[in-house]
Design an enzyme around this catalytic site. Sequence first.
Site, PDB file in Angstrom:
ATOM      1  N   GLY A  77      -5.422   6.338  -4.921  1.00  0.00           N
ATOM      2  CA  GLY A  77      -6.584   7.218  -4.810  1.00  0.00           C
ATOM      3  C   GLY A  77      -7.672   6.865  -5.815  1.00  0.00           C
ATOM      4  O   GLY A  77      -7.398   6.323  -6.885  1.00  0.00           O
ATOM      5  N   ARG A 141      -3.215   2.124  -0.160  1.00  0.00           N
ATOM      6  CA  ARG A 141      -1.923   2.594  -0.661  1.00  0.00           C
ATOM      7  C   ARG A 141      -0.761   1.687  -0.244  1.00  0.00           C
ATOM      8  O   ARG A 141       0.401   2.096  -0.315  1.00  0.00           O
ATOM      9  CB  ARG A 141      -1.673   4.032  -0.201  1.00  0.00           C
ATOM     10  CG  ARG A 141      -2.643   5.053  -0.813  1.00  0.00           C
ATOM     11  CD  ARG A 141      -2.086   6.461  -0.742  1.00  0.00           C
ATOM     12  NE  ARG A 141      -3.019   7.461  -1.249  1.00  0.00           N
ATOM     13  CZ  ARG A 141      -3.118   7.793  -2.544  1.00  0.00           C
ATOM     14  NH1 ARG A 141      -2.364   7.199  -3.429  1.00  0.00           N
ATOM     15  NH2 ARG A 141      -3.976   8.735  -2.918  1.00  0.00           N
ATOM     16  N   ASP A 172       3.117   4.306  -9.487  1.00  0.00           N
ATOM     17  CA  ASP A 172       3.786   3.374  -8.570  1.00  0.00           C
ATOM     18  C   ASP A 172       3.184   1.983  -8.630  1.00  0.00           C
ATOM     19  O   ASP A 172       3.897   0.982  -8.610  1.00  0.00           O
ATOM     20  CB  ASP A 172       3.689   3.882  -7.123  1.00  0.00           C
ATOM     21  CG  ASP A 172       4.728   4.942  -6.860  1.00  0.00           C
ATOM     22  OD1 ASP A 172       5.802   4.880  -7.484  1.00  0.00           O
ATOM     23  OD2 ASP A 172       4.465   5.839  -6.042  1.00  0.00           O
ATOM     24  N   LYS A 198      -4.660   4.459 -14.094  1.00  0.00           N
ATOM     25  CA  LYS A 198      -5.642   5.201 -13.298  1.00  0.00           C
ATOM     26  C   LYS A 198      -4.978   6.342 -12.563  1.00  0.00           C
ATOM     27  O   LYS A 198      -3.891   6.151 -12.019  1.00  0.00           O
ATOM     28  CB  LYS A 198      -6.254   4.236 -12.270  1.00  0.00           C
ATOM     29  CG  LYS A 198      -7.087   4.879 -11.218  1.00  0.00           C
ATOM     30  CD  LYS A 198      -6.599   4.637  -9.778  1.00  0.00           C
ATOM     31  CE  LYS A 198      -5.285   5.228  -9.435  1.00  0.00           C
ATOM     32  NZ  LYS A 198      -5.010   5.407  -8.012  1.00  0.00           N
ATOM     33  N   THR A 199      -5.499   7.481 -12.557  1.00  0.00           N
ATOM     34  CA  THR A 199      -5.234   8.588 -11.639  1.00  0.00           C
ATOM     35  C   THR A 199      -5.851   9.859 -12.206  1.00  0.00           C
ATOM     36  O   THR A 199      -5.756  10.118 -13.404  1.00  0.00           O
ATOM     37  CB  THR A 199      -3.735   8.842 -11.339  1.00  0.00           C
ATOM     38  OG1 THR A 199      -3.653   9.964 -10.452  1.00  0.00           O
ATOM     39  CG2 THR A 199      -2.879   9.157 -12.564  1.00  0.00           C
ATOM     40  N   ASP A 201      -4.733  12.643 -11.633  1.00  0.00           N
ATOM     41  CA  ASP A 201      -3.678  13.656 -11.737  1.00  0.00           C
ATOM     42  C   ASP A 201      -3.204  13.909 -13.172  1.00  0.00           C
ATOM     43  O   ASP A 201      -2.603  14.937 -13.449  1.00  0.00           O
ATOM     44  CB  ASP A 201      -2.468  13.265 -10.887  1.00  0.00           C
ATOM     45  CG  ASP A 201      -2.847  13.069  -9.424  1.00  0.00           C
ATOM     46  OD1 ASP A 201      -3.939  13.504  -9.032  1.00  0.00           O
ATOM     47  OD2 ASP A 201      -2.045  12.480  -8.678  1.00  0.00           O
TER      48      ASP A 201
END
Length: 548
Positions: A77, A141, A172, A198-199, A201
């Site tokens: 994402g 993804r 992941d 990166k994320t 979340d």
Amino acid sequence: MLSYLQRTRQGEPTDLPKQLSAISRLTVVESSGELPPLTQEIASLFPHLQAQKPLQVTSNPSLPSQPLRVGVLFSGGQAAGGHNVIAGLFDALNKINPESRLIGFLGGPSGLLESRSLELTENVIAPYRNQGGFDLLGSGRTKIEKPEQFLKAAEVVQALQLDGLVIVGGDDSNTNAALMAEFFLSKGVKTRVVGVPKTIDGDLQGHGIEISFGFDTACKTFSATIGSLLRDALSAKKYYYFVKLMGRSASHIAVECALQTHPNLTLVGEEVAAKKMTLAQVVESIADLIVKRSQQGKEYGVILVPEGLIEFAVDVKPLIGELNALLSKEKPHAAQLEACKSAQEKVNLIVPLLTTASQACFTALPLDTQVQLLLGRDPHGNVQVSKIESERMLIHMVEAVLKKQTQAGTYKGKFAPQPIFCGYEGRSCLPSCFDANYCYALGNIAALLIRAGKTGYICAIQGLAKPVEEWQCGAIPIVRLMGLETRMGKRVPVIEKTLVALDGPVFKAFAAQRQAWVLDDAYLDPGPIQFWGPRDLTQAITETLRES
Ligand code: FBP
């Protein structure tokens, strides 16, 4: 086409850690930083990487400055700042040797496997400096995790004569970066593989990673919206805003936004799990708050809902486990669901296949939620929480409880709910100054790692709560972040997602204040991200970083 704001931001230099100011004379060396020992199982899976130590940036003026050929890709994402990783990488390679070349793989990991690439020159990169999104290269993804995929990747990087490959991704993608690094070493492929955390979340943190990039911008973007909603609630005095916040399982974003804005209630998935709450109990707790506020004449408020909440309720968790098993690729049910003509038909197909407890839990959910729980799984076979409209589900369930209370005479208020989802807009907006600076520095570090011939590392910066000039740059061996997890029946090495620690300083800071936000309207409106003005505004960091 760029807006005036985009154009202005595009032309602005980022602030740089003092350590990175003379990049062409820098390298990385092993640092004295201690990390927990590797388990025997992980060590045996990574024979070439298992002895790696953390690295720190240091100066070495005598290092040769050969031109480097480097590939880069985005994975997963979007997260604000990704383009600055590329800009930082490009500028550093260029300063090391202007003959260096940077190649971007298009559409994420599949671009690598299919050798779809674009040479990244200054002309190509310039319009993307300090801009949001991942649209320069696109993302995807696709997981590169199987031996045949590693072989294909090896063929491509060898054909392009790459010295290094930079993978900008989450847990992941970085796990697979380490597997690829190990594979390349075992096959004598000289391309070094380096990860960038990166994320949005915030669940890729710990063991030397203070925070992933994108979290800062996403939280500030969502908090600006929540701040406005709080003000609207206070003005109109007639709505309850149920705000679902993106962020997968972990509730980091919800807790951070709560600290930035002080809403009346913030649900935290990890706490729901720790207290072994059922979904009905969660709903009761919301209804309770609404009744109490109503008794004070307040028929309005704001409630934050982390998107992964539903997974943590003690009765929904086993239900989701059962549904995941039923909808796995090996079973016929996913295809049978596809063939169903109506939502009710889908539900009727699944209910008899569930255990009695899960049947009770599933049938108590609104029909929309039931159907959303039956949607396609992610590549790991898990439910895609961003597709479940839990804000609407909670509204529906709270309405039912309040109706009963009205009939019983214990609630006399008027409940007018509004569902809101804060998600995708927080991933691709203009990066905050923090993320713009952080990403540029991460790109610089990636170049230094490749120049020093390091592989299987993730770029890391310590001291992010301090002024940029003082940030300490280095890298962590990815294997040091790993544990073993059972996925689709197999024990596999993975970077474990970091959930909100209920005994950690950030949650404690939130827990110490939240009671005061229930009835008193202690609302804060942090406003939009600021790029110019007082440093306290432009260089503001998240409460998560400040408290950790
Ligand atoms: P990453 O884990 O790849 O960084 O993605 C984060 C995220 O934005 C989650 O917060 C959200 O649940 C998910 O992606 C949404 O995925 P999609 O873009 O496939 O709808």
